[in-house]
Design an enzyme around this catalytic site. Structure first.
Site, PDB file in Angstrom:
ATOM      1  CB  SER A 155      -0.970  -0.043   1.186  1.00 26.68           C
ATOM      2  OG  SER A 155      -1.983   0.927   1.060  1.00 26.68           O
ATOM      3  CG  ASP A 233      -7.443  -3.255  -2.082  1.00 27.92           C
ATOM      4  OD1 ASP A 233      -8.014  -2.332  -1.470  1.00 27.92           O
ATOM      5  OD2 ASP A 233      -6.212  -3.444  -2.033  1.00 27.92           O
ATOM      6  CG  HIS A 270      -5.481  -2.756   1.058  1.00 35.21           C
ATOM      7  ND1 HIS A 270      -4.971  -2.365  -0.170  1.00 35.21           N
ATOM      8  CD2 HIS A 270      -4.829  -1.988   1.974  1.00 35.21           C
ATOM      9  CE1 HIS A 270      -4.074  -1.414   0.003  1.00 35.21           C
ATOM     10  NE2 HIS A 270      -3.956  -1.165   1.288  1.00 35.21           N
TER      11      HIS A 270
END
Length: 292
Positions: A155, A233, A270
């Site tokens: 991320s 996600d 995620h």
């Protein structure tokens, strides 16, 4: 850096015949604040130095998330690769507003060097990762060969891994990979917020060093990049990650799937469940270059 800080060991745990060690030190790059990191050191024959992967975690995370949840140690141990887990920001700077939002300030350093005077004393994560931390680890005598290092992350940390790799003038890292990276931060809310806060020149200043999509458009060197993301996600769905922008720009710049591989996975989100699923792929990808 003339004054190299000394390490203080906090803990050590045996894992997969190696050790996960936690250290702290006073960081010059982070304005004299205490900072902590974890390092996995695999069992090495005859005390020889081993190559290293630097793992950069995401928003709200610390040095512990990747170490505890990533699922990296089995493949890293089998390949004889160390993994270094730094924190995601300075801690305790005492700057007004740095703890107001989860996506800016503490836990959200974005792996850049701040130029806004409000943050520039402490928020220098790019210098911390690329310069100070390797020197501190090396000076402490840990068996790490920093002539063989690569970088990966998740991320915000995926953003950091890609930009530090692509922006390196010294080719510091042999390869880079990312799980669900913020791939085009100048075009998404997270990146815009970070750049407007940390940089005196805002988003415009960030384009030259801190946006992977902008950087790969100008790249000319051979590259070794792997990216994975999941279609379930929520942050991908909300337009925070934008991996398609990065992939299109890479192809337009002449990079094929051998040099820049972006994989789309149906149904993955995620979380560290996603990361741990593909952790072994990433370790083995980097081993191709770290052990060459």
């Amino acid at each position: 850096m003339t004054n190299i800080p000394a390490l203080e060991k906090i803990s050590s745990n045996k894992v997969f015949e190696g050790h996960l060690e936690k250290y702290k030190f006073k960081s010059n790059a982070l304005g004299g604040l205490d900072t902590q990191f974890n390092i996995f050191i695999p069992r090495a024959s005859n005390g020889s130095k081993v190559p290293v992967l630097i793992y950069l975690a995401g928003l709200t995370c610390t040095e512990d998330n990747g170490a505890q949840k990533g699922g990296f140690f089995t493949p890293a141990a089998s390949q004889g690769i160390a993994i270094l887990f730094p924190d995601t920001s300075p801690r305790g700077a005492g700057i007004e507003g740095e703890n107001d939002d989860w996506d800016f300030g503490t836990g959200a350093g974005f792996y850049l060097d701040a130029t806004n005077p409000k943050y520039s004393k402490h928020y220098n994560m790019a210098t911390y990762i690329t310069e100070e931390l390797p020197k501190v680890v090396e000076a402490a005598g840990l068996p790490i060969d920093f002539s063989r290092q690569s970088i990966f992350g998740h991320s915000m940390g995926g953003h950091g891994a890609l930009t530090l790799y692509l922006a390196s003038k010294t080719k510091q890292y042999r390869s880079a990979s990312a799980f669900a990276p913020i791939s085009n931060p100048s075009k998404c809310p997270w990146g815009e917020k970070a750049f407007k806060g940390y940089l005196s020149g805002g988003v415009e200043e960030a384009l030259a060093k801190y946006d992977a999509t902008e950087l790969i458009a100008k790249a000319t060197d051979p590259l070794h990049i792997l990216i994975d993301y999941g279609t379930s996600d929520d942050f991908y769905k909300k337009g925070q990650l934008l991996p398609e922008n990065f992939l299109k720009t890479a192809r337009d710049a002449g990079y094929d799937e051998v040099q820049v591989r972006v994989r789309r996975h149906e149904g993955y989100d995620h979380s560290y469940y996603f990361i741990s699923t593909f952790a072994s792929d990433h370790i083995h990808f980097h081993a191709n270059f770290l052990k060459a």
